[in-house]
Enzyme design. Structure first.
Site, PDB file in Angstrom:
ATOM      1  N   MET A   1      12.527 -22.062  -8.936  1.00  0.00           N
ATOM      2  CA  MET A   1      11.975 -22.700 -10.136  1.00  0.00           C
ATOM      3  C   MET A   1      13.038 -23.574 -10.783  1.00  0.00           C
ATOM      4  SD  MET A   1      10.133 -19.384 -11.789  1.00  0.00           S
ATOM      5  CE  MET A   1       9.118 -18.273 -10.818  1.00  0.00           C
ATOM      6  N   ASP A  38      -0.530 -15.650  -3.659  1.00  0.00           N
ATOM      7  CA  ASP A  38       0.657 -15.351  -4.460  1.00  0.00           C
ATOM      8  C   ASP A  38       0.297 -15.199  -5.939  1.00  0.00           C
ATOM      9  OD1 ASP A  38       3.215 -15.196  -5.469  1.00  0.00           O
ATOM     10  OD2 ASP A  38       3.779 -17.257  -4.965  1.00  0.00           O
ATOM     11  N   GLY A  39       0.500 -13.990  -6.452  1.00  0.00           N
ATOM     12  CA  GLY A  39       0.333 -13.758  -7.886  1.00  0.00           C
ATOM     13  C   GLY A  39      -0.620 -12.614  -8.189  1.00  0.00           C
ATOM     14  N   GLY A  40      -0.098 -11.577  -8.810  1.00  0.00           N
ATOM     15  CA  GLY A  40      -0.939 -10.470  -9.245  1.00  0.00           C
ATOM     16  C   GLY A  40      -1.487  -9.613  -8.122  1.00  0.00           C
ATOM     17  N   MET A  76       8.879 -24.316  -6.561  1.00  0.00           N
ATOM     18  CA  MET A  76       8.170 -24.698  -7.791  1.00  0.00           C
ATOM     19  C   MET A  76       9.084 -25.652  -8.544  1.00  0.00           C
ATOM     20  SD  MET A  76       6.605 -20.970  -8.705  1.00  0.00           S
ATOM     21  CE  MET A  76       7.795 -20.130  -7.689  1.00  0.00           C
ATOM     22  N   GLY A 127       6.612 -13.597 -12.685  1.00  0.00           N
ATOM     23  CA  GLY A 127       6.060 -12.451 -11.977  1.00  0.00           C
ATOM     24  C   GLY A 127       5.283 -11.570 -12.945  1.00  0.00           C
ATOM     25  N   GLY A 128       4.575 -10.610 -12.400  1.00  0.00           N
ATOM     26  CA  GLY A 128       3.916  -9.594 -13.224  1.00  0.00           C
ATOM     27  C   GLY A 128       2.673 -10.046 -13.963  1.00  0.00           C
ATOM     28  N   GLY A 174       5.186 -19.461 -12.329  1.00  0.00           N
ATOM     29  CA  GLY A 174       6.306 -19.441 -13.273  1.00  0.00           C
ATOM     30  C   GLY A 174       6.876 -18.060 -13.549  1.00  0.00           C
ATOM     31  N   GLY A 180       5.274  -9.226  -5.804  1.00  0.00           N
ATOM     32  CA  GLY A 180       6.558  -9.093  -6.497  1.00  0.00           C
ATOM     33  C   GLY A 180       6.610  -7.786  -7.250  1.00  0.00           C
ATOM     34  N   MET A 204      -2.015 -20.064  -5.177  1.00  0.00           N
ATOM     35  CA  MET A 204      -1.529 -19.356  -6.369  1.00  0.00           C
ATOM     36  C   MET A 204      -2.699 -18.658  -7.049  1.00  0.00           C
ATOM     37  SD  MET A 204       1.674 -19.805  -6.385  1.00  0.00           S
ATOM     38  CE  MET A 204       1.862 -18.772  -7.828  1.00  0.00           C
ATOM     39  N   SER A 254       8.237 -10.452  -3.055  1.00  0.00           N
ATOM     40  CA  SER A 254       8.941 -11.528  -3.752  1.00  0.00           C
ATOM     41  C   SER A 254      10.139 -10.949  -4.501  1.00  0.00           C
ATOM     42  CB  SER A 254       7.995 -12.198  -4.748  1.00  0.00           C
ATOM     43  OG  SER A 254       8.744 -12.939  -5.689  1.00  0.00           O
TER      44      SER A 254
HETATM   45  C1  DX5 Z   1       5.016 -16.723  -9.587  1.00  0.00           C
HETATM   46  C2  DX5 Z   1       5.663 -16.618  -8.241  1.00  0.00           C
HETATM   47  C3  DX5 Z   1       5.314 -15.393  -7.500  1.00  0.00           C
HETATM   48  C4  DX5 Z   1       5.738 -14.106  -8.159  1.00  0.00           C
HETATM   49  C5  DX5 Z   1       4.653 -13.120  -7.879  1.00  0.00           C
HETATM   50  O1  DX5 Z   1       5.136 -18.009 -10.070  1.00  0.00           O
HETATM   51  O2  DX5 Z   1       5.320 -17.716  -7.406  1.00  0.00           O
HETATM   52  O3  DX5 Z   1       5.783 -15.423  -6.155  1.00  0.00           O
HETATM   53  O4  DX5 Z   1       6.967 -13.593  -7.710  1.00  0.00           O
HETATM   54  O5  DX5 Z   1       4.893 -12.002  -8.627  1.00  0.00           O
HETATM   55  P1  DX5 Z   1       3.798 -10.883  -8.872  1.00  0.00           P
HETATM   56  O6  DX5 Z   1       3.436 -10.327  -7.521  1.00  0.00           O
HETATM   57  O7  DX5 Z   1       4.517  -9.909  -9.740  1.00  0.00           O
HETATM   58  O8  DX5 Z   1       2.623 -11.527  -9.543  1.00  0.00           O
HETATM   59 ZN    ZN Z   2       5.859 -17.537  -5.208  1.00  0.00          ZN
END
Ligand code: DX5
Ligand code: ZN
Length: 233
Positions: free
Chosen positions: A49, A187-189, A80, A156-157, A154, A209, A149, A20
């Site tokens: 977003m 997607d996420g973490g 989003m 990253g990280g 909203g 990401g 999700m 991402s």
């Molecule tokens: C969060 C996004 C993700 C984000 C993931 O709302 O939809 O795509 O970039 O980032 P990481 O992998 O850092 O959790």
């Molecule tokens: Zn995403």
């Protein structure tokens, strides 16, 4: 526009990895995307977003247009936004490979997804951590991708939620019932520690990401996630 691969044609035992760009060094975005492509990224994940659906702003169609064709990677665009109807056409024109809409967003989602497909793109739906998976059912025979999700969208990280594997496996059951080639993207973490739980629960595509673009050695970061994913299949 570069076409997103279809899971049925994917090499068996391979989990797709989609970095991402939300976590990328934006002053060197082109260079970072090239590094991800050379490291074996399967496609790019682009987070859009609107400051309403989620409390953050990110990219727009101009970003997708700039990336289109640059490194030969497809762009999986994750909307989003509160009103996806406002953004479908601009992202199709910009060269998105797939558009994924949140089932919690507004509008006639079925009609919007059909519109996306009619333009030759893949279409997907995304589900937040607290939304019941049965809400995916009306779209199951239409979509090419379900994006689960594993954090509250909203930013990253964030940390992979412990409730995610149960939701992922419930979504895997829905996909199995359709008998159709639908990606189950998480997607996420996602990182080398959490990838295994996602894949064991049924994911076949992982967004990462911070664990890819947030690292100085993108090649090593991606191959660590790939190794963790592939030993979990
Ligand atoms: C969060 C996004 C993700 C984000 C993931 O709302 O939809 O795509 O970039 O980032 P990481 O992998 O850092 O959790
Ligand atoms: Zn995403």
């Amino acid at each position: 526009m570069i076409t997103l691969p279809v899971p049925a044609k994917y090499p068996a035992g391979k989990t797709a990895i989609a970095p991402s760009i939300l976590s990328a060094d934006l002053l060197n975005l082109g260079e970072k995307i090239k590094q991800a492509q050379e490291a074996g990224a399967d496609w790019l994940h682009i987070d859009i977003m609107d400051g309403l659906f989620v409390p953050n702003l990110s990219f727009g169609p101009a970003t997708v247009k700039a990336i289109d064709g640059f490194a030969g990677l497809a762009q999986d665009v994750h909307l989003m936004v509160e009103n996806p109807a406002d953004f479908i056409e601009p992202f199709i024109k910009a060269g998105a490979s797939s558009l994924t809409l949140h089932i919690e967003s507004k509008g006639d989602l079925k009609k919007l997804l059909e519109d996306v497909k009619a333009h030759g793109l893949k279409c997907g739906v995304s589900i937040k951590p607290d939304t019941p998976v049965k809400e995916l059912m009306p779209f199951a025979d239409l979509i090419d991708l379900i994006l689960v999700m594993s954090v509250y969208p909203g930013f990253g990280g964030q940390k992979f939620l412990p409730s995610s594997p149960a939701q992922i496996s419930a979504v895997r059951d829905i996909i199995t019932q359709t008998g159709r080639p639908v990606w189950l993207e998480v997607d996420g973490g996602i990182n080398a520690e959490t990838a295994s739980a996602a894949v064991k629960a049924g994911a076949d595509a992982l967004v990462a990401g911070n664990a890819v673009f947030g690292q100085s050695d993108i090649k090593k970061a991606l191959s660590d996630i790939r190794a963790a994913a592939e030993t979990s299949i």
